[in-house]
Design a protein around this motif. Structure first.
Motif, PDB file in Angstrom:
ATOM      1  N   ILE A 251       0.752  -1.040   0.065  1.00  0.00           N
ATOM      2  CA  ILE A 251       0.116   0.033  -0.056  1.00  0.00           C
ATOM      3  C   ILE A 251       0.765   1.231   0.035  1.00  0.00           C
ATOM      4  N   SER A 252       1.937   0.861   0.593  1.00  0.00           N
ATOM      5  CA  SER A 252       2.816   2.396   0.638  1.00  0.00           C
ATOM      6  C   SER A 252       3.297   2.694  -0.648  1.00  0.00           C
ATOM      7  N   ALA A 253       3.287   1.880  -1.779  1.00  0.00           N
ATOM      8  CA  ALA A 253       3.716   2.150  -3.117  1.00  0.00           C
ATOM      9  C   ALA A 253       2.908   3.470  -3.676  1.00  0.00           C
ATOM     10  N   SER A 283      -9.186  -2.893  -0.271  1.00  0.00           N
ATOM     11  CA  SER A 283      -9.546  -1.701  -0.742  1.00  0.00           C
ATOM     12  C   SER A 283      -9.890  -0.731  -0.367  1.00  0.00           C
ATOM     13  N   ARG A 284     -10.522  -0.562   0.921  1.00  0.00           N
ATOM     14  CA  ARG A 284     -10.584   0.664   1.694  1.00  0.00           C
ATOM     15  C   ARG A 284      -9.298   1.108   2.047  1.00  0.00           C
ATOM     16  N   ALA A 285      -8.273   0.417   2.445  1.00  0.00           N
ATOM     17  CA  ALA A 285      -6.914   0.993   2.807  1.00  0.00           C
ATOM     18  C   ALA A 285      -6.408   1.495   1.585  1.00  0.00           C
ATOM     19  N   ALA A 286      -6.452   1.006   0.287  1.00  0.00           N
ATOM     20  CA  ALA A 286      -6.109   1.469  -0.961  1.00  0.00           C
ATOM     21  C   ALA A 286      -6.463   3.002  -1.099  1.00  0.00           C
TER      22      ALA A 286
ATOM     23  N   ARG C 246      11.837   2.478   4.119  1.00  0.00           N
ATOM     24  CA  ARG C 246      12.627   1.575   4.981  1.00  0.00           C
ATOM     25  C   ARG C 246      12.288   0.343   5.266  1.00  0.00           C
ATOM     26  N   ASN C 247      10.871  -0.053   5.186  1.00  0.00           N
ATOM     27  CA  ASN C 247      10.426  -1.197   5.268  1.00  0.00           C
ATOM     28  C   ASN C 247       8.937  -1.256   4.453  1.00  0.00           C
ATOM     29  N   THR C 248       8.546  -2.425   4.374  1.00  0.00           N
ATOM     30  CA  THR C 248       7.285  -2.429   3.618  1.00  0.00           C
ATOM     31  C   THR C 248       5.987  -2.969   4.964  1.00  0.00           C
ATOM     32  N   LEU C 249       5.302  -1.765   4.969  1.00  0.00           N
ATOM     33  CA  LEU C 249       4.262  -1.906   5.993  1.00  0.00           C
ATOM     34  C   LEU C 249       3.250  -2.773   5.446  1.00  0.00           C
ATOM     35  N   ASP C 250       2.980  -4.119   5.980  1.00  0.00           N
ATOM     36  CA  ASP C 250       2.060  -5.038   5.656  1.00  0.00           C
ATOM     37  C   ASP C 250       0.752  -4.788   6.167  1.00  0.00           C
ATOM     38  N   ILE C 251       0.002  -3.778   5.593  1.00  0.00           N
ATOM     39  CA  ILE C 251      -1.392  -3.724   5.949  1.00  0.00           C
ATOM     40  C   ILE C 251      -2.173  -4.656   5.934  1.00  0.00           C
ATOM     41  N   SER C 252      -2.114  -5.799   5.223  1.00  0.00           N
ATOM     42  CA  SER C 252      -3.068  -7.025   4.854  1.00  0.00           C
ATOM     43  C   SER C 252      -2.600  -7.910   6.437  1.00  0.00           C
ATOM     44  N   ALA C 253      -1.614  -7.782   7.199  1.00  0.00           N
ATOM     45  CA  ALA C 253      -1.561  -8.187   8.279  1.00  0.00           C
ATOM     46  C   ALA C 253      -2.600  -8.218   9.284  1.00  0.00           C
ATOM     47  N   ILE C 254      -3.447  -7.028   9.120  1.00  0.00           N
ATOM     48  CA  ILE C 254      -4.535  -6.422  10.023  1.00  0.00           C
ATOM     49  C   ILE C 254      -5.680  -7.402   9.715  1.00  0.00           C
ATOM     50  N   PRO C 255      -6.314  -7.681   8.578  1.00  0.00           N
ATOM     51  CA  PRO C 255      -7.362  -8.690   8.594  1.00  0.00           C
ATOM     52  C   PRO C 255      -6.964  -9.986   8.679  1.00  0.00           C
ATOM     53  N   VAL C 256      -5.725 -10.508   8.270  1.00  0.00           N
ATOM     54  CA  VAL C 256      -5.132 -11.818   8.439  1.00  0.00           C
ATOM     55  C   VAL C 256      -5.019 -12.200  10.072  1.00  0.00           C
ATOM     56  N   VAL C 257      -4.494 -11.257  10.779  1.00  0.00           N
ATOM     57  CA  VAL C 257      -4.313 -11.487  12.396  1.00  0.00           C
ATOM     58  C   VAL C 257      -5.718 -11.537  12.964  1.00  0.00           C
ATOM     59  N   GLN C 258      -6.612 -10.610  12.620  1.00  0.00           N
ATOM     60  CA  GLN C 258      -8.151 -10.823  13.153  1.00  0.00           C
ATOM     61  C   GLN C 258      -8.777 -11.789  12.687  1.00  0.00           C
ATOM     62  N   LYS C 259      -8.229 -12.505  11.635  1.00  0.00           N
ATOM     63  CA  LYS C 259      -8.950 -14.042  11.549  1.00  0.00           C
ATOM     64  C   LYS C 259      -8.510 -15.093  12.289  1.00  0.00           C
ATOM     65  N   LEU C 275       9.535   7.649   6.781  1.00  0.00           N
ATOM     66  CA  LEU C 275       9.317   9.032   6.350  1.00  0.00           C
ATOM     67  C   LEU C 275       8.019   9.651   6.606  1.00  0.00           C
ATOM     68  N   ARG C 276       8.040  10.919   7.270  1.00  0.00           N
ATOM     69  CA  ARG C 276       7.031  11.845   7.651  1.00  0.00           C
ATOM     70  C   ARG C 276       5.740  11.910   6.613  1.00  0.00           C
ATOM     71  N   ASP C 277       6.036  11.946   5.502  1.00  0.00           N
ATOM     72  CA  ASP C 277       5.103  12.326   4.380  1.00  0.00           C
ATOM     73  C   ASP C 277       4.257  11.110   4.176  1.00  0.00           C
ATOM     74  N   LYS C 278       4.897   9.831   4.655  1.00  0.00           N
ATOM     75  CA  LYS C 278       4.037   8.589   4.189  1.00  0.00           C
ATOM     76  C   LYS C 278       3.098   8.355   5.512  1.00  0.00           C
ATOM     77  N   VAL C 279       3.281   9.025   6.591  1.00  0.00           N
ATOM     78  CA  VAL C 279       2.661   8.431   7.858  1.00  0.00           C
ATOM     79  C   VAL C 279       1.281   8.655   7.785  1.00  0.00           C
ATOM     80  N   LEU C 280       0.833   9.795   7.145  1.00  0.00           N
ATOM     81  CA  LEU C 280      -0.470  10.083   7.180  1.00  0.00           C
ATOM     82  C   LEU C 280      -1.313   9.114   6.361  1.00  0.00           C
TER      83      LEU C 280
END
Lengths: 337, 337, 337, 337
Positions: A251-253, A283-286, C246-259, C275-280
């Protein structure tokens, strides 16, 4: 290009490097620091940096310019908005693409498109050629499939997106499709990219499974090099050590590409995750990260799909996805169409 | 295929899965353990396992059979020895391939081949078509290049290996080359693989940059599916987080592939490392691990090479490599030719 | 555990495996399919599966049960809601954590906390011990820092989250902090995890840079094994080949872990992107994917920060982030506090 | 450090950067190229490069110096030869280390050591503390184990190598062991590294599962920073997408490290592959690539081993390994002891 010499490099080694660089057609200038001597090389020639890297006394070579130019935001500071018969990707717009993995029959496409059109989707996707990892699987309907998707799209006032697999198919796709897609495995099929650069239709360029963003933009450069400016980048997951998902959707791409390039970037969470129940949250995250479009696999009867059923949404699930995204877009300054 | 149900799965959920699996053409048998119920599914149909994975009550799906058959050692227990006009790969043999990245001129090929032939190399390599990551680089001599390498190889009693990039070039390569090579970026170009399965010449199949060994063997299966048994696998580095080398050469792929498959596996340390001074140690490592062949880039004047000069060996360095390997081969029960 | 035998395995080889497995304390049952014989092994003993994998005639070993039990959703179907003095993570809640990388001074913490409290943040973070990749960098204020963050948090009615680095520091953190954090590099420091399992305070467990979700949940199991149920998982980016972040934030870990698990999962986009401008955008993405909390680095004067300034938000940027997320949460059925 | 400004950067933006850099204690010098202005910064201060990276008009920051100094070959051009009671690692020597994963009993160690000593091995390894991924596994004999390995090693005139897990154990290891090992999971446990830098015994530093070579050398720097020069690096596999092996053993790390650093680098193929039948080919590969040592797990009865049996060699297999390597070493200019 900057050549950083080793602290113990001799004057003669510095000379050798300078001579070599100038012989290759570059101008040089030398900065002597307390520790390192740094040689700057300026010119429009290309050189394999490793040629210099292996010279005696050289510590490190640093590329200053990006390899891509036309794709960079430096070259074109304003967002490119790709407009396909009124459907927009980029800038203030988030384009919605949906449809099955593979075109299976007129009935299948008609049923799916009817529901999608009611929801508000304007771009219908579907594959006509399906080279599969196993030689023993279904391989697609070919031109027959393209005719079907064209007919159905026209019926519901939609536009057609479909993946072209090789040079010999280009004419066929130009005839039937509005948007041509280049798959992840073809991202560095440079012969195909060059031929597609002559086509005057928008092109979706998927990111290769193990491609850096830099390489991806370099492939976009191929497509742009003959004047076709309508390139849409599509993030669809990269390969990592994690096994819980088919790929790791990066997603950070989205913000990274939007800083480096003016081209729109869309996201394909269906291939990115490989599992239906992950498609809605991703999809929401994107959308929340500012994607310029979302492409999702939808099938009217996923358990009977000939391909990728498990990652295909039911039409009613897609309806929720579409509406969630519509609510979120104002937050990122975007809208659909 | 085995379907592992959740410890809390209901009898009805088990029934639903069984019904679905049988509907897809499989026979089932159920084992009820203390914790998990496991459903076995037997049959020769194909199914997308994720279809089952997302059913209620299912914990996990397990593929039992490999996707490839013809490429597996179960199918053919004995080593395949590929014999190209007397040069052998596999079994007790380690084939040596060398030559420049790109065919640049008759003189270049002649000078290089002369030295290589003296050393004892019998396979000459060289690229005729060179699609590059940048659209602004040298793209190869085409058929003219193939004529040159053929002529030079004949002069020194060598055989020709060269990379075919797309379907339209196959006839040309069949005419001039003895071994056709499929590059890493084309490892999953299934259209190309299918056409090559009809060709009656040995094929070198390079591993994709982010391909698992399983996927690689699946691609070999494509090549084998029409009866051509002469497939040589080539490890050339995979993409990892490490940045000190261009790729990480996966030496352990040698014993892994040799256990799973009967096909010979060779190693390309030039692309695998990207730097000349790493080629010698990594070639020795490959031979010591039991590689069935070593393919190395050699150029008579690397600093003038139009392509990949920095990873090309000088002929005299290659001479040392060749002799080191000759000394080591008896340890792994192999010999050259 | 299921042992899949090779199609060519002999009856004696099957016997050997059965004998070995039963010797290890398991009960077995055998299913003979058309192609494969499969041996099921049931029992509560542990065994290194590779011991069986290398026996003659064995093709493959399949683990059926997950290694973690207490952390799994099978064990506890309902969401765990961690409640720290009224601040909630998990279930219908998204907890907001913010503060500087390192505690530098009372003034710094006071200025930052004041703004954060006004925005609505209830959890103040800050590091007291800072082992750095370089031995030549600032190493943290230690206990002095913990006193400062405690005092400031109390002043603004906030709770304190801070990272404990080693066993000898645990008492100190129990005294001053409300939430103890385990850093990514300590995710598999099992000695530390075991000691922390005796602590009766909520613990944030960061995912290791190259840890699979399975390993992460196994580490959570350590923390849960002595009865402390208040474990919060924190995704902070994994290492991939991509170099733009710096790293690849694995957003898909959220639904995976929640399952897979009942434990709350929060996201740290500051370390995940660097990097600051990617945080928001990445914070919004995390919330949109259903994260149970967001942890962000905020500094009142990032360019003077002693640590991680470039990834720290200005307080005013954080204000926008907080409000964007507040607007989005209803979409995913969550709220703050 | 070099700061590359954007082609469109204004004079004022360049000024801001120069001011900021000088404020941080650096001297600057500016080179204006045709396209880019480049600011060089020289000084012995540390700075987080991202602080500059996010300033307006900045394209890119380039680190010139390596972060490590004492570990670099620039600092010390000659190979470091670590000599442990006559057993040598580095330079012209390849040290052989062998023994079981875990110390289980006097009998086990005695039986194993007896055979190893006969073969010619002088370094006996064995773990005393075994924190495992599962909290439910065997955790090691502790000090009792160290006494056993010491006694057995003395009996056969061997030296002892064993892994220290945390600061509180250091004294114990100094008392009983000759070589202290830092495991992969502790490679960035900087507190532990700092304490170990005061110890006057050789230290084996394993590479972290997802650590770059650069980070690894930085961790070595920690160990070297208090004067202990006897650091041995140990490659043991990195995490990649490939699933056929537990990890991917990075053989190319050998020549890469030997170019960047003067420290010896050894290889652990047992952990690197995880399977016994891959240990022999990968050990040979490591030796052929020029490794300064080989560490292998050997157990007199692998199927009864409490830990890592499947990757442990039988003593007789080890004998073949030892002899193969002895034959190969002259090729790379090395010998044992």
């Amino acid at each position: 290009m900057l050549i950083v010499m080793n602290p113990k490099a001799t004057a003669q080694q510095v000379d050798e490097v300078v001579k070599f660089i100038e012989h290759k057609g570059f101008q040089t200038h030398i900065s002597r620091g307390d520790v390192h001597t740094v040689i700057g090389a300026v010119g429009d020639k290309t050189i394999d940096m490793r040629d210099v890297e292996i010279m005696d006394g050289v510590d490190n070579i640093i590329k200053i310019s990006t390899s891509y130019k036309l794709a960079s935001r430096t070259f074109k500071p304003d967002d490119t908005v790709v407009d396909v018969k009124g459907v927009k990707f980029g800038g203030g717009y988030c384009g919605m693409i949906a449809g099955p993995c593979t075109i299976e029959s007129y009935e299948q496409m008609d049923e799916t498109a009817k529901v999608l059109a009611q929801t508000g989707v304007r771009v219908l996707r579907g594959g006509a050629f399906k080279p599969r990892t196993s030689p023993y699987s279904f391989q697609g309907l070919g031109e027959e499939g393209l005719k079907i998707i064209r007919e159905v799209a026209d019926k519901y006032n939609m536009v057609v997106a479909s993946e072209v697999m090789e040079i010999s198919q280009i004419d066929l796709f130009v005839k039937y499709a509005d948007i041509l897609q280049v798959g992840a495995r073809n991202m560095q099929n440079f012969n195909l990219l060059r031929e597609l650069s002559y086509v005057k239709k928008p092109i979706i360029l998927k990111r290769g499974l193990s491609s850096t963003i830099d390489e991806w933009l370099m492939s976009a450069e191929y497509l742009l090099s003959d004047g076709n400016g309508d390139v849409i980048l599509c993030e669809r997951g990269i390969r990592t050590f994690e096994r819980a998902t088919r790929n790791t959707l990066d997603i950070s791409a989205i913000p990274v590409v939007q800083k480096l390039s003016h081209l729109p970037i869309i996201v394909d969470p269906s291939h990115g995750t490989g599992l239906r129940d992950k498609v809605l949250p991703m999809s929401r995250a994107a959308a929340a990260a500012g994607a310029d479009g979302i492409m999702v696999e939808v099938h009217h009867s996923p358990s009977n799909a000939l391909c990728d059923g498990p990652q295909s949404l039911y039409p009613q699930d897609y309806d929720k996805l579409f509406n969630d995204i519509k609510v979120m877009l104002p937050l990122v300054g975007k809208q659909i169409n």
